[in-house]
Design a protein around this motif. Sequence first.
Motif, PDB file in Angstrom:
ATOM      1  N   THR A  23       0.818  -1.218   0.000  1.00 43.86           N
ATOM      2  CA  THR A  23       0.000   0.000   0.000  1.00 43.86           C
ATOM      3  C   THR A  23       0.848   1.264   0.000  1.00 43.86           C
ATOM      4  O   THR A  23       0.347   2.343  -0.280  1.00 43.86           O
ATOM      5  N   HIS A  24       2.139   1.137   0.379  1.00 43.94           N
ATOM      6  CA  HIS A  24       2.977   2.331   0.478  1.00 43.94           C
ATOM      7  C   HIS A  24       4.294   2.130  -0.244  1.00 43.94           C
ATOM      8  O   HIS A  24       5.087   1.253   0.120  1.00 43.94           O
ATOM      9  N   TYR A  25       4.502   2.965  -1.259  1.00 39.18           N
ATOM     10  CA  TYR A  25       5.745   2.917  -2.020  1.00 39.18           C
ATOM     11  C   TYR A  25       6.474   4.247  -1.864  1.00 39.18           C
ATOM     12  O   TYR A  25       5.872   5.312  -2.026  1.00 39.18           O
ATOM     13  N   PHE A  26       7.763   4.181  -1.550  1.00 35.63           N
ATOM     14  CA  PHE A  26       8.595   5.382  -1.450  1.00 35.63           C
ATOM     15  C   PHE A  26       9.848   5.141  -2.283  1.00 35.63           C
ATOM     16  O   PHE A  26      10.464   4.076  -2.175  1.00 35.63           O
ATOM     17  N   GLY A  27      10.228   6.112  -3.105  1.00 36.55           N
ATOM     18  CA  GLY A  27      11.409   5.885  -3.934  1.00 36.55           C
ATOM     19  C   GLY A  27      11.984   7.172  -4.464  1.00 36.55           C
ATOM     20  O   GLY A  27      11.418   8.264  -4.290  1.00 36.55           O
ATOM     21  N   GLY A  71       2.785  -0.622  10.341  1.00 40.20           N
ATOM     22  CA  GLY A  71       2.010  -1.827  10.027  1.00 40.20           C
ATOM     23  C   GLY A  71       1.671  -2.040   8.566  1.00 40.20           C
ATOM     24  O   GLY A  71       0.981  -3.007   8.228  1.00 40.20           O
ATOM     25  N   ALA A  72       2.151  -1.168   7.668  1.00 44.00           N
ATOM     26  CA  ALA A  72       1.762  -1.305   6.261  1.00 44.00           C
ATOM     27  C   ALA A  72       2.684  -2.266   5.512  1.00 44.00           C
ATOM     28  O   ALA A  72       3.827  -2.476   5.902  1.00 44.00           O
ATOM     29  N   ARG A  73       2.153  -2.841   4.413  1.00 37.53           N
ATOM     30  CA  ARG A  73       3.024  -3.525   3.454  1.00 37.53           C
ATOM     31  C   ARG A  73       3.649  -2.433   2.597  1.00 37.53           C
ATOM     32  O   ARG A  73       2.952  -1.675   1.933  1.00 37.53           O
ATOM     33  N   THR A  74       4.965  -2.352   2.627  1.00 35.00           N
ATOM     34  CA  THR A  74       5.619  -1.210   2.014  1.00 35.00           C
ATOM     35  C   THR A  74       6.891  -1.627   1.296  1.00 35.00           C
ATOM     36  O   THR A  74       7.462  -2.678   1.598  1.00 35.00           O
TER      37      THR A  74
END
Lengths: 349, 177, 250
Positions: A23-27, A71-74
């Motif tokens: 649910t959370h992508y950072f790049g 708690g997120a899938r990241t």
Amino acid sequence: MSKTVLMKGNEALAESAIRAGCTHYFGYPITPQNEIPAYMAKEMPGRGGCFLQAESEIAAINMVFGASGAGARTMTSTSSPGMSLKQEGLSYLAGAELPCVVVNMMRGGPGLGGIAGSQADYFQATRGGGNGDYRSIVLAPGNVQELADLTVDAFELADKYRMVVTILGDGYLGQMSEPVVLPEPTLKSVDKPWAVSGNKGRKPNKVMSLRLSPEDYLEKHNIHLQELYSGVENSETRAEQYMTEDAEYIIVSYGTSSRISRKAVKALREEGVKVGLFRPVTLWPYPMKELNELAGKVKKVLTVEMSAGQMLEDVKVAVNGKADVDFYGKMGGAVPESAEIIKIIKGYR
Amino acid sequence: MHEEIVISGFGGQGVLLAGKLLCIAAMREGKFVSHIPSYGAEMRGGTANCKVIISSEEISSPVIDQPTIVIALNTPSMHKFEPRMAEKGLLVYNSSLILDKPTRSDISVESVKANDISEAAGSLRAANMAALGFLLKLKPEIASMKSLVDALDEAISARNKMHNPINVKIMESGYQS
Amino acid sequence: MEEKLIYKKPDSLNELKTHYCPGCGHGIVHKLIAEVMDELEIREESIVVAPVGCSVLIYDYLNCDGIESAHGRAPAVATGVKRVHPDKIVISYQGDGDLLAIGAGETIHAANRGENITVIFVNNAIYGMTGGQMAPTTMPEQITKTTPYGRNTDDVGFPIRACELVNTLVAPFYIERTSVHDVKHIIKTKKAIKKALLNQKEGKGYSFVEVLSTCNVGWGVSPIKANKWVETAMIPYYPLGVFREEKEKV
């Protein structure tokens, strides 16, 4: 079931990550993996996720730390120079036992190097470039389908062990398009009672790697981590064997170089040379036992890599003197040639 | 059937799309395919290429050492890839732009006036489509023209589909040339 | 005679022996945060991000969820947490080395995104935990372990004014500098922290409170002298007050 589509490795990986519940992508942009953030930026908002372009690789991995702690899938993705910057965060994630997926589409180095695919970050990925006694699970896909499938597995493994899982691809894999059937993962909600979310109805949670009292705390934590890693070593090794049953010689190779090696094996088999391919899919834990058993049945082992010989060290440990271990590699973004592999193997006869 | 194809030209000549269309067309006919583009700095203004494999068997390596087919859309591409070709390979060069002649005698050579065909059909930008049509005339085993036309429909996003009819026309002119 | 409760330890503060040096300002700021958490009834929805520095153990003092961050990365970690729990209160508590040296990039960019978080920045003009080295906010001529002859501004530049820096950005909602060197200013600091947390609760956006504080041990002076030094040396260079109370209009 999804139908077969032609998809670029980077895009197949990104789509699979979303399907796996990321649910959370950072790049941060870096070639040759830019299709991943671009895909996430386009898809995440409409599918209930969050895409954020960070100000640096360092910020990106620390945003992952925060999102995972919450708690997120990241996940984050990068290529070699960016991976160097993420090492600090990876060590903290390991220390705090936070699950996440990190993608490294390797390019040639050292330094800024080049943008062509490479496998020169094997040491960094499998030994860990950050401080402390820690390990990350390292998956090495060999084609676009596997990029998609292993991405789903990566999220599952990360949550199962509360570990960082690295998908170690290379520029060629990321850029290449192949037919792929996108996975349809069964999304089970993972209970993360340790995550920070506000402590309503429970004691406060603390997500941290700081453990100041060495004798009874930090050492204990390290012992716990090593036990965790032993469990992973015992049950999560994966390797593919191709034409190894009667092989007199085996090639050990992963990722893009395993594709070239496979071509050589096929050509040599047509000429009657008994050669096979051993392809580790997990680079940590390394399939030591499987390779050791196989090495006992062959005359010679040739390691093929797009590096100066990094996995070679694991191959030597695994073979443990049961057979001669040879090496053929190309560096700096150059790829091994199947004709050269064929020549080397023929030279053993 | 196993062809290792390099399509090469200026950035902007649509070589990556051409490769993708070949892949999709062949894939829909049940063949195995792979596509690796040149990327990054190479793409900015210079020569772009893609490496496409179409095979009736599973593809071991997507990396091409010696192409069996080269489609050169500009002069630097021909000079770069002609020497690397496999013996008995097929070189298709764009004689609208390439005035030099290929030198090897151990390969077959065909020329197509790809830009002229494209312009005649009403587009300045579809030399790639003309070359694809021409290739499928010479190598029908790669894919049928129908599959190529369908691939265009599959690959092009809805907002760019208005160019499809003219691209189809240019593919067909290339096929008939 | 009826007993009247005039003071009690805030529920948001844990019963714990302090590890801070006598005279240190961190304990005061911790307590103010705890009091505000009680007053706004946000303890159970708060997540505090601990920095690296003297306040690294802040999650032990505050009776709420806590997450550690690497040195300087607190705004990035806070961003990650907030993006997962947009309805929760996320506090990034940082010192001067953390916020302005190693984490300057993270600071600027979290502020620039207008992340709906609260940053409490404790500026005591020195690195306390590592034994008193120069911070980005160390005053000209100030003696530290790494400026033994006094901070030479020709060599290492001038102290950075964080509020002014953040105030150049468009997105932040609230920026204020306060101090904890005397009671009057402590009360003002509490008001600023309350405003900053209320802003977040109401979804108004990025709030930044810089608190001038003391490190008498690091400075090598008595607590009383340290408080005086904040007033005479720091405040003239770091003026107190509200820099911004709403988003800048572009």
